[in-house]
Every structure is written in C-alpha cells, then in structure tokens.
Design a protein around this motif. Structure first.
Motif, PDB file in Angstrom:
ATOM      1  N   ILE A  89       0.828  -1.206   0.000  1.00 20.73           N
ATOM      2  CA  ILE A  89       0.000   0.000   0.000  1.00 20.73           C
ATOM      3  C   ILE A  89       0.859   1.252   0.000  1.00 20.73           C
ATOM      4  CG2 ILE A  89      -1.641   1.346   1.373  1.00 20.73           C
ATOM      5  CD1 ILE A  89      -2.848  -1.321   2.309  1.00 20.73           C
ATOM      6  N   SER A  90       1.865   1.298   0.890  1.00 22.04           N
ATOM      7  CA  SER A  90       2.691   2.511   0.999  1.00 22.04           C
ATOM      8  C   SER A  90       3.564   2.712  -0.235  1.00 22.04           C
ATOM      9  CB  SER A  90       3.563   2.444   2.253  1.00 22.04           C
ATOM     10  OG  SER A  90       4.433   1.338   2.197  1.00 22.04           O
ATOM     11  N   SER A  91       4.114   1.626  -0.782  1.00 20.65           N
ATOM     12  CA  SER A  91       4.977   1.774  -1.958  1.00 20.65           C
ATOM     13  C   SER A  91       4.178   2.213  -3.182  1.00 20.65           C
ATOM     14  CB  SER A  91       5.711   0.462  -2.254  1.00 20.65           C
ATOM     15  OG  SER A  91       4.794  -0.577  -2.538  1.00 20.65           O
ATOM     16  N   SER A  92       2.941   1.712  -3.314  1.00 23.05           N
ATOM     17  CA  SER A  92       2.116   2.165  -4.436  1.00 23.05           C
ATOM     18  C   SER A  92       1.755   3.637  -4.269  1.00 23.05           C
ATOM     19  CB  SER A  92       0.844   1.316  -4.554  1.00 23.05           C
ATOM     20  OG  SER A  92      -0.034   1.558  -3.479  1.00 23.05           O
ATOM     21  N   GLY A  93       1.587   4.055  -3.009  1.00 21.02           N
ATOM     22  CA  GLY A  93       1.328   5.473  -2.756  1.00 21.02           C
ATOM     23  C   GLY A  93       2.502   6.339  -3.165  1.00 21.02           C
ATOM     24  N   LEU A  94       3.720   5.871  -2.864  1.00 25.51           N
ATOM     25  CA  LEU A  94       4.908   6.612  -3.269  1.00 25.51           C
ATOM     26  C   LEU A  94       5.034   6.664  -4.790  1.00 25.51           C
ATOM     27  CD1 LEU A  94       7.511   5.287  -0.665  1.00 25.51           C
ATOM     28  CD2 LEU A  94       6.529   7.590  -0.782  1.00 25.51           C
ATOM     29  N   ALA A  95       4.704   5.556  -5.456  1.00 24.45           N
ATOM     30  CA  ALA A  95       4.762   5.533  -6.926  1.00 24.45           C
ATOM     31  C   ALA A  95       3.746   6.500  -7.523  1.00 24.45           C
ATOM     32  CB  ALA A  95       4.513   4.114  -7.429  1.00 24.45           C
ATOM     33  N   THR A  96       2.544   6.549  -6.926  1.00 24.32           N
ATOM     34  CA  THR A  96       1.522   7.494  -7.391  1.00 24.32           C
ATOM     35  C   THR A  96       1.987   8.926  -7.189  1.00 24.32           C
ATOM     36  OG1 THR A  96      -0.228   5.906  -6.841  1.00 24.32           O
ATOM     37  CG2 THR A  96      -0.886   8.212  -7.122  1.00 24.32           C
ATOM     38  N   LEU A  97       2.626   9.186  -6.042  1.00 24.46           N
ATOM     39  CA  LEU A  97       3.129  10.532  -5.775  1.00 24.46           C
ATOM     40  C   LEU A  97       4.158  10.952  -6.825  1.00 24.46           C
ATOM     41  CD1 LEU A  97       3.113  12.964  -3.883  1.00 24.46           C
ATOM     42  CD2 LEU A  97       4.878  11.825  -2.518  1.00 24.46           C
ATOM     43  N   ILE A 104      -1.812 -11.017  -2.706  1.00 24.76           N
ATOM     44  CA  ILE A 104      -1.748 -11.065  -4.172  1.00 24.76           C
ATOM     45  C   ILE A 104      -2.810 -10.152  -4.787  1.00 24.76           C
ATOM     46  CG2 ILE A 104      -2.074 -12.560  -6.182  1.00 24.76           C
ATOM     47  CD1 ILE A 104      -0.888 -14.842  -4.481  1.00 24.76           C
ATOM     48  N   ILE A 105      -4.023 -10.204  -4.231  1.00 19.37           N
ATOM     49  CA  ILE A 105      -5.117  -9.366  -4.745  1.00 19.37           C
ATOM     50  C   ILE A 105      -4.766  -7.891  -4.608  1.00 19.37           C
ATOM     51  CG2 ILE A 105      -7.490  -8.622  -4.278  1.00 19.37           C
ATOM     52  CD1 ILE A 105      -8.052 -11.587  -3.528  1.00 19.37           C
ATOM     53  N   LEU A 106      -4.240  -7.523  -3.453  1.00 24.70           N
ATOM     54  CA  LEU A 106      -3.882  -6.121  -3.225  1.00 24.70           C
ATOM     55  C   LEU A 106      -2.803  -5.667  -4.202  1.00 24.70           C
ATOM     56  CD1 LEU A 106      -4.856  -4.011  -1.155  1.00 24.70           C
ATOM     57  CD2 LEU A 106      -2.867  -4.592   0.230  1.00 24.70           C
ATOM     58  N   PHE A 107      -1.821  -6.501  -4.421  1.00 27.81           N
ATOM     59  CA  PHE A 107      -0.750  -6.150  -5.352  1.00 27.81           C
ATOM     60  C   PHE A 107      -1.304  -5.955  -6.767  1.00 27.81           C
ATOM     61  CE2 PHE A 107       2.466  -7.236  -8.476  1.00 27.81           C
ATOM     62  CZ  PHE A 107       3.527  -6.418  -8.090  1.00 27.81           C
ATOM     63  N   ILE A 108      -2.173  -6.867  -7.209  1.00 26.43           N
ATOM     64  CA  ILE A 108      -2.742  -6.759  -8.562  1.00 26.43           C
ATOM     65  C   ILE A 108      -3.532  -5.464  -8.712  1.00 26.43           C
ATOM     66  CG2 ILE A 108      -4.449  -7.751 -10.149  1.00 26.43           C
ATOM     67  CD1 ILE A 108      -3.617 -10.519  -9.072  1.00 26.43           C
ATOM     68  N   GLY A 109      -4.367  -5.164  -7.721  1.00 18.30           N
ATOM     69  CA  GLY A 109      -5.207  -3.970  -7.821  1.00 18.30           C
ATOM     70  C   GLY A 109      -4.425  -2.675  -7.785  1.00 18.30           C
ATOM     71  N   LEU A 110      -3.331  -2.638  -6.993  1.00 18.23           N
ATOM     72  CA  LEU A 110      -2.592  -1.386  -6.815  1.00 18.23           C
ATOM     73  C   LEU A 110      -1.508  -1.171  -7.860  1.00 18.23           C
ATOM     74  CD1 LEU A 110      -2.218  -1.228  -2.923  1.00 18.23           C
ATOM     75  CD2 LEU A 110      -3.844  -0.018  -4.381  1.00 18.23           C
ATOM     76  N   TYR A 111      -0.920  -2.250  -8.366  1.00 16.60           N
ATOM     77  CA  TYR A 111       0.187  -2.074  -9.307  1.00 16.60           C
ATOM     78  C   TYR A 111      -0.233  -2.230 -10.767  1.00 16.60           C
ATOM     79  CZ  TYR A 111       3.910  -1.043  -6.058  1.00 16.60           C
ATOM     80  OH  TYR A 111       4.710  -0.406  -5.160  1.00 16.60           O
ATOM     81  N   PRO A 112      -0.436  -3.424 -11.284  1.00 15.33           N
ATOM     82  CA  PRO A 112      -0.770  -3.503 -12.715  1.00 15.33           C
ATOM     83  C   PRO A 112      -2.072  -2.806 -13.079  1.00 15.33           C
ATOM     84  CG  PRO A 112      -0.971  -5.651 -11.669  1.00 15.33           C
ATOM     85  CD  PRO A 112      -0.308  -4.760 -10.681  1.00 15.33           C
ATOM     86  N   VAL A 113      -3.068  -2.801 -12.166  1.00 14.68           N
ATOM     87  CA  VAL A 113      -4.356  -2.184 -12.511  1.00 14.68           C
ATOM     88  C   VAL A 113      -4.314  -0.677 -12.279  1.00 14.68           C
ATOM     89  CG1 VAL A 113      -6.824  -2.097 -12.030  1.00 14.68           C
ATOM     90  CG2 VAL A 113      -5.647  -4.298 -12.073  1.00 14.68           C
ATOM     91  N   ARG A 114      -4.087  -0.259 -11.020  1.00 12.81           N
ATOM     92  CA  ARG A 114      -4.178   1.176 -10.732  1.00 12.81           C
ATOM     93  C   ARG A 114      -3.066   1.972 -11.415  1.00 12.81           C
ATOM     94  NH1 ARG A 114      -4.327   3.620  -4.675  1.00 12.81           N
ATOM     95  NH2 ARG A 114      -2.213   4.331  -5.021  1.00 12.81           N
ATOM     96  N   LEU A 115      -1.819   1.589 -11.174  1.00 12.97           N
ATOM     97  CA  LEU A 115      -0.727   2.330 -11.788  1.00 12.97           C
ATOM     98  C   LEU A 115      -0.697   2.116 -13.297  1.00 12.97           C
ATOM     99  CD1 LEU A 115       2.121   1.783  -9.160  1.00 12.97           C
ATOM    100  CD2 LEU A 115       0.823   3.877  -9.602  1.00 12.97           C
ATOM    101  N   GLY A 116      -1.084   0.929 -13.749  1.00 13.05           N
ATOM    102  CA  GLY A 116      -1.149   0.677 -15.193  1.00 13.05           C
ATOM    103  C   GLY A 116      -2.164   1.574 -15.870  1.00 13.05           C
ATOM    104  N   PHE A 117      -3.341   1.750 -15.240  1.00 18.31           N
ATOM    105  CA  PHE A 117      -4.360   2.641 -15.806  1.00 18.31           C
ATOM    106  C   PHE A 117      -3.870   4.088 -15.803  1.00 18.31           C
ATOM    107  CE2 PHE A 117      -7.938   5.541 -15.418  1.00 18.31           C
ATOM    108  CZ  PHE A 117      -8.786   5.112 -16.431  1.00 18.31           C
TER     109      PHE A 117
END
Length: 486
Positions: free
Chosen positions: A267-275, A405-418
C-alpha cells in the motif's frame, strides 16, 4: 501439550454470542478512536516541530518517520497473526493457548525490539543515507531518529499487547492507554523542544524524547492495568515459562504475519509511486494531492477499524466453530462501512471547499485542483472499505497470501497501469480515476476469493496431535481402514 482451561470466561469481551451488529460496533468504535488519536498526535507534533524549529526540522522528522513506518508495517503483520491465534483460542475457551500465544509473542518480540533499538541507534546515519535524506536536514534527522529508536522497544511491545487484547475482544483497554500516550507525547513536545522550566532545550531531539517518555509510561501503565484487572493475557507463576517462545507458534506468527506486513508495504509503496506521477504535474497539483491525502487518511479509518473488528470477531467465532455467525459478521461490517464511510464521503464532497481551505487557504490556486481530485477519487474509499472487511474475515482463518496477491494486482498492474496507460487520453485525470479503477479490481477479486476461494478450509496453524488422531478415527470405516497408515 496445551491443556484446556475449562469453558473460559464469558462476558463483555465474548464475541461469539449476542447481537452481532451491536458487538461489532462496540468493538470498532474504540479502535477507530485510537486511529484518530494516532493521526492527531502526529499532526500536533508536526505543528510543534514546524512552528518552533522550521521546515528543515519538519523534513527531518518526515524522513525518520518513514523508517518507523516500515518497521511498524512488519510489527502490524506479526501482531495481526497473534490477534487471530488468540481470538481463535479465546473463542474455543482455551485460556492456556491464549497465554501461551501472548507469551511467545512477547518473549520473542521483546529481545527483537531491544535489538532494533540498539541497531537503529548505531546505523541511523546509514539509514538516512539510504533514504537520500537532503544534506541540509541530515543532522537534524539523525538527532531525531537516534532518540526515536530508544522508543522502539516500548512501542513494539505495546503493539503486540494491544493486538493480543483485541484478540480477546477487548478494544477499550488499548484505547485508554493510547489516550495516555497521545496526551503525554503532544503535551511534552514543546516542553522538551523549548526547554520549559527545569528541562533543558533539546530542539528536535526533544520532540523524540517526548515520544520516548510517553510510550514507556503508556506501556508500564498498560502492564499494570492488565495485572490489576487480571485480564486474559496476563502471565502468572508457572505461566511465565510461556515467555520462552513456542517454536510452532512462533513459526505460525512469522509465516502468517509476514504477508500481512507486506500488505502495508504494498500500500505505501504504491502510494509513493503514485506521488511520483503527481509530482510531474507541478507544485500546485502536488500540494492539492497532498491535502486530499490528509483528508483521505481520516476517510479510511472507519473501514480499517471495522476490518480489525471483523477479523477479531470472526477469529473468535471460527475458534468456537460458529461458522454461521462469520458470514453475518461480514455482512454487518459491510453495512456499517457503507453507512459510515458513505456519510463521510457525502459530507466531504458537499463541504470540500471549506475542508480543503483549512490547509490551503481560500485563495490558493491549488484549491480548485484539490476539489477536482476529491470529486473523482473520494468515492473509491467506499469500495476500499468493503475490500478491507473481506480481507479481515478471510485472514481470521489464516488465509493471508490471497489478500496480498489481490492487493498487489489492484494497486500495481491495474491502478498504476491505468494511470500510465490512460494518461495521453485523460491527462492528470487518469491518476485520480485510477483510484476507483484499482478499488473496483480489488473488490471484484476480494469478493470472488471470499465466495469461492476455499479460505474456509485454511488453518491458522497445524492442529495438535490429539486432534489429528480424533479426525483420523472419525474418518475411519466402522470395520477398520482398508489401507492402514502410520
């Protein structure tokens, strides 16, 4: 071999009987208040440091606090594993297993916490270099971080105790000692920073010293309270041998706790990537996004509290074999989340300008950007809340890899990918809409896992040998097995 301690206590912390909705809310509200107090404590301390010591000192605490967050993420996972183990044992009225689990948790974690404090003090300069701390704030960050590491043993031990208490259905006792820690920390900050009265001025190290004193005082008070009230997690006499870790229990805590801690890291690393994506939109957009995240912190709290309550209640009922109540607990938690978070979302959208102006000022050019971000992204936290509740239920039976695994899929390939893929069509709006897209993906996968994932067949830990013997005998044909096994 663990022995059953009789039927065990029944009372206000028993979550296996009575109205589910009332018990769930009574458990979740103190947990929610504790989360709010923690956030307010951080905000108040940031105000003291910023006002008295300036922006460089505030940047220094931010770098140090990032290190603390990474440590706390893994402690959270370890503590959640203990919560589930204790909850299941408490649900089946096995007080000996409750105390054996808390003894293993404290006995293994206290030396680890002390080691973290010592190594943190020694290697604090290396940690700050690893974080690429700006040179102008490095000396301040070092002074703050080294003192903060002295506070790590009581903070980490208190987290394990608090999670253990929540496993027994008690979320009120931890709340009182959270209040003690927050009041002391916030109140002592200016005293030690400025050197009021006989206290020497310590500058930024004084802010950390306030945290040290507050957390040692809260831990001592919590231990005193546990023994005076003779709570289920106390160890007396021969039970003190449980502080020598049980290898099987410790293995379970590590194997199950590590993926839960990784969830926080994801969660925190995806937040940093979004930032990082937001930063390229300019200073005003970054400021607007930062303020939106401040408000979202509070918006997530009901879901997190309900998820924790759902996990503790489900664990007790799984331990008691009352699976029919587990589904009802999940449905009640989802209903409460939709009501509470839904009201907060509506209020935030309706009064967004006033709320955002508290941080930005009414004439800030970042204000309309922040309003636009809120309009597009805030609704996603309704979906996020339902996902956290489903995760809370499945991890109550030891299923921890699926949610990770679900959290990783939703936050990385899906959210950041979109956000990246749709950027050339939607511009910065792809970033804000990615929150809803990612939350939808997480919810769909979490619901599928909850309904069809087989998590009900999971075990938090291998059953004791006598239970395996009973199951083998129960499965045997009346005339004996055709294929005997060892």
């Amino acid at each position: 071999m663990a022995t059953r301690a009789g039927p065990g206590p029944r009372g206000r912390h028993d979550l296996t009987e009575g109205p589910i909705g009332k018990a769930l809310l009574a458990f979740a509200l103190p947990t929610l208040l504790s989360s709010i107090l923690q956030s307010l404590n951080g905000s108040i301390n940031a105000i003291w440091v910023g006002r008295f010591l300036g922006e460089q000192a505030l940047a220094a605490t931010s770098n140090a606090n990032l290190t603390m967050f990474l440590l706390m993420a893994f402690v959270f996972g370890f503590g959640m594993a203990a919560t589930v183990l204790i909850g299941q044992a408490f649900g089946r009225r096995d007080m000996d297993s409750v105390r054996r689990t808390i003894g293993t948790a404290i006995g293994s974690f206290a030396p680890f916490a002390a080691l973290i404090g010592l190594l943190g003090w020694i290697f604090a300069p290396d940690l700050l270099r690893l974080l690429a701390t700006p040179a102008e704030s490095a000396a301040l960050a070092l002074a703050y971080l080294r003192v903060i590491f002295i506070a790590m043993p009581p903070i980490l031990i208190a987290v394990v105790l608090i999670m253990g208490l929540r496993g027994t259905g008690d979320s009120i006792s931890p709340m009182w000692f959270m209040i003690v820690a927050v009041v002391l920390d916030s109140g002592l900050n200016p005293v030690f920073i400025l050197g009021l009265g006989p206290i020497p001025a310590m500058g930024i190290a004084g802010s950390a010293m306030a945290t040290v004193i507050a957390n040692y005082a809260a831990l001592i008070g919590l231990l005193f309270y546990i023994y005076v009230r003779d709570l289920s997690v106390r160890l007396r006499g021969p039970e003190l041998r449980y502080l020598i870790p049980d290898r099987q229990l410790l293995k379970t805590m590590i194997v199950k706790g590590f993926p839960m801690g990784l969830q926080m890291i994801v969660i925190s690393s995806s937040g940093l990537a979004t930032l990082g994506l937001v930063n390229r939109e300019g200073v005003e957009t970054t400021a607007a996004f930062g303020v939106a995240m401040q408000l979202w912190t509070y918006l997530q709290m009901p879901a997190m509290a309900l998820g924790a309550a759902c996990s503790a209640m489900a664990a007790q009922n799984i331990g008691a074999g009352k699976w029919e109540r587990v589904g009802a607990i999940t449905r009640s938690a989802i209903t409460y989340n939709l009501l509470i978070t839904g009201v907060l979302v509506v209020l935030l959208i309706a009064f967004d300008r006033a709320a955002l102006a508290l941080f930005l000022g009414g004439g800030s050019p970042a204000l309309p950007i922040a309003q636009h971000i809120q309009l597009l992204a805030t609704w996603s936290f309704l979906l996020f809340g339902v996902t956290m509740i489903l995760f809370g239920t499945v991890r109550a039976n030891g299923a921890v890899i699926g949610p990770l695994i679900i959290l990783f899929i939703g936050l990385y390939p899906v959210r950041l990918g979109f956000a990246l893929g749709a950027y050339h069509w939607l511009g910065a709006d792809s970033i804000w809409l990615s929150f809803t897209v990612g939350s939808l993906a997480n919810l769909a996968l979490a619901a599928a896992y909850y309904l069809h994932g087989g998590w009900r067949k999971a075990r938090m830990q291998p059953p004791p040998r006598e239970e395996l013997v009973e199951e083998a005998q129960a499965d045997a044909e009346p005339g004996g097995r055709l294929n005997p096994t060892a």
